[in-house]
Design a protein around this motif. Sequence first.
Motif, PDB file in Angstrom:
ATOM      1  N   PRO A   4       0.816  -1.218   0.000  1.00 51.31           N
ATOM      2  CA  PRO A   4       0.000   0.000   0.000  1.00 51.31           C
ATOM      3  C   PRO A   4       0.850   1.269   0.000  1.00 51.31           C
ATOM      4  O   PRO A   4       0.458   2.287  -0.590  1.00 51.31           O
ATOM      5  CB  PRO A   4      -0.831  -0.119   1.277  1.00 51.31           C
ATOM      6  N   GLU A   5       2.012   1.197   0.653  1.00 48.08           N
ATOM      7  CA  GLU A   5       2.871   2.379   0.754  1.00 48.08           C
ATOM      8  C   GLU A   5       3.354   2.858  -0.618  1.00 48.08           C
ATOM      9  O   GLU A   5       3.732   4.023  -0.784  1.00 48.08           O
ATOM     10  CB  GLU A   5       4.067   2.080   1.644  1.00 48.08           C
ATOM     11  N   ASP A   6       3.356   1.960  -1.603  1.00 44.82           N
ATOM     12  CA  ASP A   6       3.839   2.313  -2.939  1.00 44.82           C
ATOM     13  C   ASP A   6       2.694   2.641  -3.907  1.00 44.82           C
ATOM     14  O   ASP A   6       2.940   2.860  -5.097  1.00 44.82           O
ATOM     15  CB  ASP A   6       4.658   1.160  -3.525  1.00 44.82           C
ATOM     16  N   ALA A   7       1.456   2.652  -3.389  1.00 47.87           N
ATOM     17  CA  ALA A   7       0.290   2.756  -4.263  1.00 47.87           C
ATOM     18  C   ALA A   7      -0.320   4.148  -4.257  1.00 47.87           C
ATOM     19  O   ALA A   7      -0.227   4.886  -3.277  1.00 47.87           O
ATOM     20  CB  ALA A   7      -0.758   1.730  -3.835  1.00 47.87           C
ATOM     21  N   ASP A   8      -0.984   4.462  -5.361  1.00 47.01           N
ATOM     22  CA  ASP A   8      -1.833   5.655  -5.429  1.00 47.01           C
ATOM     23  C   ASP A   8      -3.224   5.367  -4.881  1.00 47.01           C
ATOM     24  O   ASP A   8      -3.922   6.282  -4.423  1.00 47.01           O
ATOM     25  CB  ASP A   8      -1.967   6.136  -6.879  1.00 47.01           C
ATOM     26  N   VAL A   9      -3.624   4.119  -4.965  1.00 44.89           N
ATOM     27  CA  VAL A   9      -4.944   3.717  -4.484  1.00 44.89           C
ATOM     28  C   VAL A   9      -4.903   2.228  -4.168  1.00 44.89           C
ATOM     29  O   VAL A   9      -4.135   1.462  -4.780  1.00 44.89           O
ATOM     30  CB  VAL A   9      -6.035   4.018  -5.545  1.00 44.89           C
ATOM     31  N   ALA A  10      -5.708   1.811  -3.193  1.00 44.42           N
ATOM     32  CA  ALA A  10      -5.873   0.391  -2.866  1.00 44.42           C
ATOM     33  C   ALA A  10      -7.291  -0.026  -3.246  1.00 44.42           C
ATOM     34  O   ALA A  10      -8.249   0.711  -2.992  1.00 44.42           O
ATOM     35  CB  ALA A  10      -5.637   0.150  -1.379  1.00 44.42           C
ATOM     36  N   LEU A  11      -7.412  -1.186  -3.876  1.00 39.70           N
ATOM     37  CA  LEU A  11      -8.713  -1.726  -4.272  1.00 39.70           C
ATOM     38  C   LEU A  11      -8.867  -3.101  -3.631  1.00 39.70           C
ATOM     39  O   LEU A  11      -8.072  -4.006  -3.909  1.00 39.70           O
ATOM     40  CB  LEU A  11      -8.811  -1.827  -5.794  1.00 39.70           C
ATOM     41  N   VAL A  12      -9.864  -3.237  -2.775  1.00 37.42           N
ATOM     42  CA  VAL A  12     -10.076  -4.471  -2.027  1.00 37.42           C
ATOM     43  C   VAL A  12     -11.516  -4.932  -2.221  1.00 37.42           C
ATOM     44  O   VAL A  12     -12.459  -4.138  -2.059  1.00 37.42           O
ATOM     45  CB  VAL A  12      -9.794  -4.264  -0.522  1.00 37.42           C
ATOM     46  N   ARG A  13     -11.694  -6.203  -2.578  1.00 37.64           N
ATOM     47  CA  ARG A  13     -13.028  -6.806  -2.667  1.00 37.64           C
ATOM     48  C   ARG A  13     -13.242  -7.707  -1.461  1.00 37.64           C
ATOM     49  O   ARG A  13     -12.383  -8.519  -1.103  1.00 37.64           O
ATOM     50  CB  ARG A  13     -13.194  -7.612  -3.950  1.00 37.64           C
ATOM     51  N   LEU A  14     -14.397  -7.580  -0.830  1.00 42.53           N
ATOM     52  CA  LEU A  14     -14.759  -8.376   0.329  1.00 42.53           C
ATOM     53  C   LEU A  14     -16.086  -9.067   0.073  1.00 42.53           C
ATOM     54  O   LEU A  14     -16.997  -8.471  -0.520  1.00 42.53           O
ATOM     55  CB  LEU A  14     -14.900  -7.498   1.576  1.00 42.53           C
ATOM     56  N   GLY A  15     -16.215 -10.303   0.528  1.00 42.09           N
ATOM     57  CA  GLY A  15     -17.522 -10.931   0.557  1.00 42.09           C
ATOM     58  C   GLY A  15     -18.285 -10.455   1.776  1.00 42.09           C
ATOM     59  O   GLY A  15     -17.696 -10.100   2.796  1.00 42.09           O
ATOM     60  N   GLY A  33     -10.423  -7.827  13.287  1.00 43.61           N
ATOM     61  CA  GLY A  33      -9.060  -7.855  12.753  1.00 43.61           C
ATOM     62  C   GLY A  33      -8.994  -7.401  11.308  1.00 43.61           C
ATOM     63  O   GLY A  33      -8.027  -6.741  10.891  1.00 43.61           O
ATOM     64  N   LEU A  34     -10.019  -7.748  10.518  1.00 45.31           N
ATOM     65  CA  LEU A  34     -10.049  -7.326   9.121  1.00 45.31           C
ATOM     66  C   LEU A  34     -10.152  -5.804   9.037  1.00 45.31           C
ATOM     67  O   LEU A  34      -9.440  -5.159   8.262  1.00 45.31           O
ATOM     68  CB  LEU A  34     -11.235  -7.972   8.401  1.00 45.31           C
ATOM     69  N   VAL A  35     -11.031  -5.233   9.830  1.00 43.42           N
ATOM     70  CA  VAL A  35     -11.210  -3.782   9.796  1.00 43.42           C
ATOM     71  C   VAL A  35      -9.921  -3.083  10.217  1.00 43.42           C
ATOM     72  O   VAL A  35      -9.508  -2.079   9.625  1.00 43.42           O
ATOM     73  CB  VAL A  35     -12.396  -3.361  10.682  1.00 43.42           C
ATOM     74  N   SER A  36      -9.252  -3.625  11.241  1.00 43.19           N
ATOM     75  CA  SER A  36      -7.984  -3.021  11.690  1.00 43.19           C
ATOM     76  C   SER A  36      -6.933  -3.076  10.591  1.00 43.19           C
ATOM     77  O   SER A  36      -6.176  -2.111  10.379  1.00 43.19           O
ATOM     78  CB  SER A  36      -7.475  -3.747  12.937  1.00 43.19           C
ATOM     79  N   ARG A  37      -6.861  -4.197   9.879  1.00 43.66           N
ATOM     80  CA  ARG A  37      -5.876  -4.323   8.795  1.00 43.66           C
ATOM     81  C   ARG A  37      -6.191  -3.353   7.670  1.00 43.66           C
ATOM     82  O   ARG A  37      -5.293  -2.721   7.096  1.00 43.66           O
ATOM     83  CB  ARG A  37      -5.857  -5.764   8.282  1.00 43.66           C
ATOM     84  N   LEU A  38      -7.478  -3.208   7.336  1.00 47.04           N
ATOM     85  CA  LEU A  38      -7.856  -2.262   6.287  1.00 47.04           C
ATOM     86  C   LEU A  38      -7.540  -0.823   6.703  1.00 47.04           C
ATOM     87  O   LEU A  38      -7.201   0.013   5.851  1.00 47.04           O
ATOM     88  CB  LEU A  38      -9.339  -2.399   5.953  1.00 47.04           C
ATOM     89  N   ALA A  39      -7.641  -0.551   7.990  1.00 50.15           N
ATOM     90  CA  ALA A  39      -7.287   0.790   8.459  1.00 50.15           C
ATOM     91  C   ALA A  39      -5.811   1.075   8.210  1.00 50.15           C
ATOM     92  O   ALA A  39      -5.433   2.213   7.862  1.00 50.15           O
ATOM     93  CB  ALA A  39      -7.625   0.930   9.944  1.00 50.15           C
ATOM     94  N   ARG A  40      -4.976   0.050   8.349  1.00 50.52           N
ATOM     95  CA  ARG A  40      -3.542   0.250   8.079  1.00 50.52           C
ATOM     96  C   ARG A  40      -3.310   0.489   6.588  1.00 50.52           C
ATOM     97  O   ARG A  40      -2.448   1.294   6.209  1.00 50.52           O
ATOM     98  CB  ARG A  40      -2.744  -0.959   8.568  1.00 50.52           C
TER      99      ARG A  40
END
Length: 625
Positions: free
Chosen positions: A492-503, A528-535
Amino acid sequence: MTDTSLASGVRPVSPRTREAQRVADDGTRYRDLNGNGRLDPYEDPRLDVDTRVDDLLARLSLEEKVGLLFHTVIEAGADGSVLEHPGAISKSPTTEVVTRKHLSHFNVHALDDARMAARWHNTLQAIAETTPHGIPVTISTDPRHAFIENAGVSFAAKAFSQWPEPLGLAALGDADLVRRFADVVRQEYTAVGIRAALHPTLDLATEPRWARQAGTFGQDPGLVTRLGVAYLEGLQGDSLGANSVACTTKHFPGGGPQKDGEDAHFPYGREQVYPGGRFADHLAPFPAAIAAGTAGIMPYYGMPVGLEVDGRPVDEVGFGYNRQVVTDLLRGELGYDGVVLTDWELVNDNHVGDQVLPARAWGVEHLDPHGRMELILHAGADQFGGEECVEILLDLVAAGRVSEARVDESARRLLAAKFRLGLFDDPYVDEDAAAVTVGRADFRDEGYRTQARSVTVLADDGRLPLARGLKVYAERVSAEAVARLGEQVDRPEDADVALVRLGAPFEPRSDLFLESWFHQGSLDFPPGLVSRLARVAAACPLVVDVVLDRPAVVTPLLDVASVLVGSYGTCDDALVDALTGTVAPEGRLPFDLPRSMDQVRAHGEDVPGYDDPLFPFGHGLTAPA
């Protein structure tokens, strides 16, 4: 390619059928199905359906009539051959079940290749032609034009064109689009010989934990009714004919309000409840479906608890056993005289592999299989779904517990549908035409565009539409789709945007057959998922898509996502097209999204929507192109 429309006359005679064709003295072509060398009334395509049914019914043995009342699973060989041994789910060799048990209604499972599917179908019809009166087979299917693969509910599209789940069609709310979709389904089904659809599902998605919402048109009775009628018009036409697919509308009198959202496939989900007193809402789509001419209706497994209709308590037995529901309400008050097909395995325990699954005999578990079958017929049903135990019905007739006249009543309805579909005159299909029609490029293009259009923008901080040429960190998105958006990076640190798909969240279960395919339980994402997405969001803007096969509690995602969208059966490429505005995302929520699980637990299972949802039915932000 020229389509054979619903308005056309009798379908062209196929090469295989010409081998069995005869020509009467006056030049009438007919199929000599009983091999007696003359044109009998039931073989005469000039006569009306009632006359043909009367003639054939009088000729049939009791065994042949009994066979009509069973509708079970069949499996095809991958090379287009018939299976002459039990399959993964099917119970008997094909020839045995057609020629000895006299079954002629089958629900087909896996069909991976259009040409092979057509070949298998023609081989099956040729076997049926060897029976004493040559009664043709009717092949049915659960939905197979979207994404969900669940042997108890639906199949992924594979060779067929791929569209959103019905929830995605509901998100667009366009009856003309639904009618067009159903017409495409009709053309692809009939090309391979599928002439009956075990759909549409007109249940209301009022209980957000229920596992089967993806196959519905959402929570609103008016929308469900409007789209359901369009669906029937696209598949059946104004009336059943030689180019129609006969629909079984389900699940009468409205599945969905399952206690705590547990599904009635399983013993712990057998109770259907109405704490909000909204039975009328759930019933509402069915009178319109009847008026539109639905060929069949299927009651749900659910056992109503504490339900009163017209001031009378309803017996607490599964709807398929319930005379108050099937005969008094459906056939009496609503005037329905079509086929009533039960849901699967109400009579016998089901043996799958080394598992024995109890019959879904909710409320009548104490009855033996003979007693259950007798009660189903007394309730007013015509066909036993998922069963082939013809010997039980023959026993009941021999013992005087079921009259032959009662068997005739249901056999008459079932034969009439076959005649109206033109199956007695030509049940065969053309393999070459099947290969061209199924998955046709224009069908696939329409399905793809609809996938993208159905995406619902829930929240957007102004980043949509996304630019192309970005550096993208992605999770659960194919590399090919990411490449259409920009350059994929690993951090993520190298990205302009993050795209994540969740069920959408669910609680995995796997003890019983089918359980692992049903998404049930809590709608909360793991902390834990929400915390990881926050990072991830701390490193770059985060775009999240939640695949809404049922609602989710997305409240915590609003704190971390710059863009939040919902989808209902959208491939990765179509999602990218929606996010970039190549195809504008037009979806509107077909159900409320709750704020929390506390809100869900306090909510009546039968009540459409909440007083204060996080996002209400109809919410959606269309991103500018």
